[in-house]
Design an enzyme around this catalytic site. Structure first.
Site, PDB file in Angstrom:
ATOM      1  N   ARG A  63      17.207 -36.197  -9.266  1.00 53.86           N
ATOM      2  CA  ARG A  63      18.056 -35.662 -10.338  1.00 53.86           C
ATOM      3  C   ARG A  63      19.038 -34.619  -9.814  1.00 53.86           C
ATOM      4  O   ARG A  63      19.314 -33.611 -10.473  1.00 53.86           O
ATOM      5  CB  ARG A  63      17.196 -35.062 -11.452  1.00 53.86           C
ATOM      6  CG  ARG A  63      16.206 -36.044 -12.082  1.00 53.86           C
ATOM      7  CD  ARG A  63      16.907 -37.212 -12.763  1.00 53.86           C
ATOM      8  NE  ARG A  63      15.914 -38.136 -13.290  1.00 53.86           N
ATOM      9  CZ  ARG A  63      15.401 -39.153 -12.604  1.00 53.86           C
ATOM     10  NH1 ARG A  63      15.825 -39.393 -11.375  1.00 53.86           N
ATOM     11  NH2 ARG A  63      14.510 -39.950 -13.148  1.00 53.86           N
ATOM     12  N   SER A  66      15.073 -37.327 -21.415  1.00 56.48           N
ATOM     13  CA  SER A  66      14.135 -36.481 -20.677  1.00 56.48           C
ATOM     14  C   SER A  66      14.708 -35.067 -20.579  1.00 56.48           C
ATOM     15  O   SER A  66      15.756 -34.869 -19.979  1.00 56.48           O
ATOM     16  CB  SER A  66      13.895 -37.045 -19.279  1.00 56.48           C
ATOM     17  OG  SER A  66      13.323 -38.329 -19.365  1.00 56.48           O
ATOM     18  N   GLU A 105      16.628 -30.538 -17.489  1.00 53.37           N
ATOM     19  CA  GLU A 105      17.565 -31.554 -16.977  1.00 53.37           C
ATOM     20  C   GLU A 105      18.979 -31.377 -17.517  1.00 53.37           C
ATOM     21  O   GLU A 105      19.932 -31.308 -16.749  1.00 53.37           O
ATOM     22  CB  GLU A 105      17.051 -32.965 -17.297  1.00 53.37           C
ATOM     23  CG  GLU A 105      16.095 -33.512 -16.247  1.00 53.37           C
ATOM     24  CD  GLU A 105      16.029 -35.029 -16.281  1.00 53.37           C
ATOM     25  OE1 GLU A 105      17.055 -35.666 -16.568  1.00 53.37           O
ATOM     26  OE2 GLU A 105      14.951 -35.565 -15.985  1.00 53.37           O
TER      27      GLU A 105
END
Length: 348
Positions: free
Chosen positions: A171, A242, A343
């Site tokens: 990520r 997420s 995130e």
């Protein structure tokens, strides 16, 4: 481009999937590179802060954004290399930044180009994929990315980076670090295959296909089924997918967590060993074990089927979202000594 070409005091609440109320001082969607370059130059001439917005699925928006919110809405897909020329069974596909990611996955399967099927139903636009190094069900963009073309806002020049130059990690990428606020991704090139090579080592897929036939299309369908069964549709329940990264911990921390799990819940900790010896564990498991699954926090709600998803059914503003996020991270830190990382990034 003139300043009058921008939309002013423009409500962009509908452009973030978390449903947060937000208004931009100035806004424009650029449909091609010329419009993109002109919009950036105009912003610079008028000393406007520049904020790049993609599909709005991985951002948190404040109530008001000063400066220009720019959406790179460039469309188009082109097969750049004939089958066999880029290597055995390989084909290079160039995709402009404004294309919808899930529609690209559907297009690739329909045209017999494989490698993206595990990444079905990931929200957002193609241009955001390298920034986040999107991944799901055992596959990351890094596995199929060939190059990224981006515009340098400081110099007005275009650059093409290889996948290695993008410094892709879990990520993460160079676009979230060194080039943050400077690079506008305009297109990516993917190295896909004309010969399917199913990847089903991720446990939910491995369990499903244990005694069943497997194909790229069947993987696509199963991924869609599994995601739809546990992830809420942002159009029905505002969310950004997420909300936390899966934490990566050292062996000692994992041993301590494992002992706690066996002692308190008589279970093992789900985990994924990393090449460097560290261990990735599901953030959703931690949130669930902290008894926060389904919890209502500041008018936001941890999804009752997937604890990794923080939903915003009441369309609360940024401060409420951050308060809920902080409550979850502090609870996990207190219970397990592990720090979760958010995130979605704050726009503006």
């Amino acid at each position: 481009m003139l300043l009058s070409h921008f939309k002013h005091q423009f409500d962009i609440s509908h452009l973030n999937t978390m449903g947060m109320p937000c208004r931009a001082e100035h806004f424009i969607a650029a449909n091609n590179e010329t419009e993109l370059e002109s919009a950036i130059k105009t912003a610079q001439q008028h000393h406007l802060a520049l904020h790049i917005l993609g599909g709005g699925s991985n951002v948190l928006c404040p109530p008001y954004i000063h400066g220009l919110v720019l959406v790179p809405a460039l469309k188009g897909i082109e097969v750049k290399s004939e089958v066999g020329k880029a290597g055995a069974h390989e084909v290079l596909v160039t995709v402009n930044a404004g294309e919808n990611w899930h529609k690209l996955v559907i297009w690739s399967l329909a045209n017999g180009y494989f490698g993206l099927e595990n990444l079905a139903l990931i929200p957002g636009c193609v241009g955001a994929a390298p920034i986040q190094n999107i991944g799901a069900y055992g596959v990351e963009l890094a596995d199929v990315l060939d190059t990224v073309k981006w515009l340098d806002c400081n110099t007005g020049l275009y650059h093409t980076f290889s996948a290695a130059q993008c410094e892709l990690a879990y990520r993460d990428s160079i676009f979230k670090r060194t080039l943050k606020g400077r690079a506008v991704i305009t297109q990516i090139t993917l190295r896909l295959s004309t010969q399917a090579c199913p990847i089903i080592h991720y446990k939910p897929l491995a369990d499903h296909f244990k005694s069943k036939p497997v194909s790229a299309q069947l993987i696509f369908e199963e991924v869609c089924k599994q995601r739809n069964s546990k992830l809420p549709n942002p159009q029905q329940i505002p969310n950004s997918g997420s909300f936390f990264k899966n934490p990566i911990i050292d062996a000692r921390t994992f041993e301590q967590l494992s002992a706690l799990a066996r002692d308190k819940w008589a279970c093992e900790v789900p985990h994924y060993l990393q090449p460097d010896g560290t261990i990735k564990i599901p953030a959703a498991w931690l949130i669930d074990k902290a008894e926060l699954k389904g919890a209502d926090i500041e008018g936001l709600k941890v999804h009752d089927r997937q604890a990794l998803v923080l939903t915003n059914p009441n369309k609360k503003p940024l401060n409420a979202v951050l308060d809920a996020s902080d409550f979850i991270t502090s609870t996990i830190r207190q219970r397990f000594g592990i720090t979760l990382e958010r995130e979605p990034q704050i726009l503006g």
